[in-house]
Write an enzyme that holds these catalytic residues in place. Structure first.
Site, PDB file in Angstrom:
ATOM      1  N   GLU A 118     -45.362  15.635  29.950  1.00  0.00           N
ATOM      2  CA  GLU A 118     -45.461  16.738  30.893  1.00  0.00           C
ATOM      3  C   GLU A 118     -45.710  16.254  32.319  1.00  0.00           C
ATOM      4  OE1 GLU A 118     -47.203  20.122  27.867  1.00  0.00           O
ATOM      5  OE2 GLU A 118     -48.618  19.184  29.215  1.00  0.00           O
ATOM      6  N   CYS A 168     -48.130  15.969  39.699  1.00  0.00           N
ATOM      7  CA  CYS A 168     -49.018  15.223  38.805  1.00  0.00           C
ATOM      8  C   CYS A 168     -48.130  14.679  37.678  1.00  0.00           C
ATOM      9  CB  CYS A 168     -50.079  16.197  38.287  1.00  0.00           C
ATOM     10  SG  CYS A 168     -51.229  15.502  37.097  1.00  0.00           S
ATOM     11  N   CYS A 220     -52.308   9.145  25.106  1.00  0.00           N
ATOM     12  CA  CYS A 220     -53.231   8.219  25.774  1.00  0.00           C
ATOM     13  C   CYS A 220     -54.133   7.584  24.726  1.00  0.00           C
ATOM     14  CB  CYS A 220     -54.083   8.977  26.800  1.00  0.00           C
ATOM     15  SG  CYS A 220     -55.163   7.892  27.792  1.00  0.00           S
ATOM     16  N   CYS A 241     -61.086   9.616  25.658  1.00  0.00           N
ATOM     17  CA  CYS A 241     -62.199  10.329  26.300  1.00  0.00           C
ATOM     18  C   CYS A 241     -62.350  11.693  25.595  1.00  0.00           C
ATOM     19  CB  CYS A 241     -61.926  10.524  27.793  1.00  0.00           C
ATOM     20  SG  CYS A 241     -61.624   8.953  28.659  1.00  0.00           S
ATOM     21  N   CYS A 277     -61.043  15.173  27.071  1.00  0.00           N
ATOM     22  CA  CYS A 277     -59.661  15.264  27.576  1.00  0.00           C
ATOM     23  C   CYS A 277     -58.706  15.582  26.433  1.00  0.00           C
ATOM     24  CB  CYS A 277     -59.289  13.946  28.245  1.00  0.00           C
ATOM     25  SG  CYS A 277     -57.554  13.842  28.725  1.00  0.00           S
ATOM     26  N   CYS A 297     -56.352  19.807  34.776  1.00  0.00           N
ATOM     27  CA  CYS A 297     -56.775  18.431  34.486  1.00  0.00           C
ATOM     28  C   CYS A 297     -57.130  18.243  33.026  1.00  0.00           C
ATOM     29  CB  CYS A 297     -57.996  18.079  35.320  1.00  0.00           C
ATOM     30  SG  CYS A 297     -57.748  18.264  37.068  1.00  0.00           S
TER      31      CYS A 297
HETATM   32  N1  SAH Z   1     -56.223   8.078  32.564  1.00  0.00           N
HETATM   33  C1  SAH Z   1     -56.377   8.407  33.958  1.00  0.00           C
HETATM   34  C2  SAH Z   1     -55.613   9.656  34.349  1.00  0.00           C
HETATM   35  C3  SAH Z   1     -56.103  10.824  33.556  1.00  0.00           C
HETATM   36  S1  SAH Z   1     -56.150  12.451  34.095  1.00  0.00           S
HETATM   37  C4  SAH Z   1     -57.843   8.607  34.269  1.00  0.00           C
HETATM   38  O1  SAH Z   1     -58.639   8.756  33.347  1.00  0.00           O
HETATM   39  O2  SAH Z   1     -58.197   8.601  35.435  1.00  0.00           O
HETATM   40  C5  SAH Z   1     -56.891  12.587  35.628  1.00  0.00           C
HETATM   41  C6  SAH Z   1     -58.336  13.076  35.642  1.00  0.00           C
HETATM   42  O3  SAH Z   1     -58.573  14.279  34.877  1.00  0.00           O
HETATM   43  C7  SAH Z   1     -59.290  12.042  35.083  1.00  0.00           C
HETATM   44  O4  SAH Z   1     -60.352  11.887  35.979  1.00  0.00           O
HETATM   45  C8  SAH Z   1     -59.759  12.677  33.811  1.00  0.00           C
HETATM   46  O5  SAH Z   1     -60.998  12.197  33.397  1.00  0.00           O
HETATM   47  C9  SAH Z   1     -59.801  14.137  34.208  1.00  0.00           C
HETATM   48  N2  SAH Z   1     -59.908  15.032  33.059  1.00  0.00           N
HETATM   49  C10 SAH Z   1     -59.442  14.831  31.815  1.00  0.00           C
HETATM   50  N3  SAH Z   1     -59.747  15.868  31.024  1.00  0.00           N
HETATM   51  C11 SAH Z   1     -60.406  16.751  31.780  1.00  0.00           C
HETATM   52  C12 SAH Z   1     -60.976  18.043  31.526  1.00  0.00           C
HETATM   53  N4  SAH Z   1     -60.889  18.589  30.323  1.00  0.00           N
HETATM   54  N5  SAH Z   1     -61.591  18.662  32.538  1.00  0.00           N
HETATM   55  C13 SAH Z   1     -61.669  18.106  33.768  1.00  0.00           C
HETATM   56  N6  SAH Z   1     -61.137  16.909  34.073  1.00  0.00           N
HETATM   57  C14 SAH Z   1     -60.530  16.231  33.093  1.00  0.00           C
END
Ligand code: SAH
Length: 369
Positions: free
Chosen positions: A108, A121, A128, A132, A135, A362
């Site tokens: 996406e 984005c 991934c 985490c 996420c 996000c």
């Molecule tokens: N792998 C990279 C890019 C990921 S997405 C990274 O971790 O930076 C970009 C941002 O969105 C990251 O900071 C990630 O932690 C955040 N993110 C992921 N899930 C989220 C959620 N449910 N709510 C808010 N931010 C989130």
């Protein structure tokens, strides 16, 4: 009526796609011309079509002889990304696109229009592997890396749609790119760095988007951050810290077990030193998990010590993933958090969360199909 086949049957082969023009640098393009028995000058002509005119269909490259179009279609333009669907929200100003790669892999990208800019984005991996827990993408694990061309073509396609007025809000120009879609960009290092070069180089080598408008976001793979600092690029680095203490970060960002906060901040300082760019620190604020006043103070203090004034904190109110027990912090708690970070001399702002009702916010990109 028969039930639709599960997607996995749709996608028997999950490898990298065949070579595409956007996988190649200038020398590679010329070598490909030689391979195909074409004069070298065709290389830049084709690249100008792709990067300059945003044309990905050789059949429409009318400045090329028909025979050349056929040759390069087969050799340099394999089917790459097909839009499965677009979903819009925020009065059309946010648009999520679900793409299907040549092997059926789903990914996406999300386009966000603002009065003064248009930000895309993009995904660097399908799925991934960083796991985490807050996420959505992290829950499904890694499917595969995306190729350089699969990353670049997300950008080309959005730039073309904006130029052609195919997105609500009228014709526009794609100005900003954030590697904040699916995947950990620095875990797909070489392809991502190549994609960044294509995105920022002027035509015929790339799409000509300003480096200062490109953000690479990482969980904090410290050695890869240092390597990126030495690439001679000056894109913005965003570090997803989410808490300043190792005890909690070990659970929120599991790779912290390998590269703890101090090492991540050391690497970030190296990046700031080498590139002269300010570091962006991402902080998903989660109610009663990482939103305590003392954590705000510790965050501000550690960042100020490591980076001085070369850092900015982006607070992202948590977007709860389906079934998650976690939630965003109440607004007064968020305000107090921001105030305490700033009291340590570190600028801190709350990011607006676009795309919530279309699961394009996000961490919501899971491409469930
Ligand atoms: N792998 C990279 C890019 C990921 S997405 C990274 O971790 O930076 C970009 C941002 O969105 C990251 O900071 C990630 O932690 C955040 N993110 C992921 N899930 C989220 C959620 N449910 N709510 C808010 N931010 C989130």
């Amino acid at each position: 009526m028969t039930a639709p086949l599960p997607l996995v049957f749709d996608a028997p082969r999950r490898g990298m796609p065949p070579r595409h023009l956007a996988d190649l640098d200038a020398d590679g393009r010329r070598a490909a011309m030689v391979e195909l028995g074409l004069p070298k000058f065709r290389a830049d002509q084709i690249a100008r079509q792709y990067y300059g005119r945003l044309q990905a269909d050789p059949a429409a490259m009318t400045d090329l002889p028909a025979a050349v179009r056929d040759t390069i279609a087969g050799a340099l333009f394999p089917p790459l990304l097909t839009p499965v669907r677009h979903i819009a929200c925020d009065s059309g100003e946010t648009r999520k696109t679900l793409w299907r790669a040549g092997d059926g892999t789903l990914l996406e990208s999300v386009l966000m229009r603002y009065p003064d800019r248009a930000t895309l984005c993009i995904s660097s991996q399908a799925g991934c592997g960083m796991a985490c827990p807050f996420c959505a993408t992290g829950q499904g694990g890694l499917n595969r890396n995306l190729s350089t061309a699969e990353i670049v073509d997300q950008v080309r396609a959005a730039a073309a749609d904006l130029r052609d007025g195919a997105v609500p809000g009228g014709a526009g120009r794609l100005s900003n790119i954030v590697f904040m879609g699916m995947g950990e960009p620095l875990a797909n290092y070489k392809r991502v760095v190549n994609a960044v070069r294509r995105i920022v180089s002027p035509a015929p080598d790339g799409l000509g988007i300003s480096q200062r408008n490109v953000v690479v976001s990482t969980v904090g793979l410290a050695p890869a951050i240092r390597k990126l600092a030495d690439e001679g690029l000056s894109v913005t680095l965003a570090v997803s810290l989410h808490t300043p203490d190792d005890e909690l970060r070990d659970t929120l960002v599991p790779v912290n077990n390998r590269w703890p906060v101090a090492e991540v901040l050391d690497a970030a300082r190296y990046y700031a030193d080498k590139t002269g760019r300010r570091i962006s620190v991402e902080y998903a604020l989660i109610r009663d998990i990482n939103d305590h006043p003392w954590r705000a103070e510790m965050l501000g203090a550690k960042l100020h010590k490591a980076l001085g004034s070369r850092v900015h904190v982006n607070v992202i109110p948590l977007n709860p993933t389906p079934g998650s027990k976690w939630d965003a912090s109440p607004k007064p708690v968020e305000r107090e958090f921001v105030r305490r970070v700033e009291a340590q001399g570190v600028p801190c702002t709350v990011r607006d969360t676009r795309g919530q009702e279309i699961a394009a916010a996000c961490g919501q990109l899971a491409a469930e199909g």
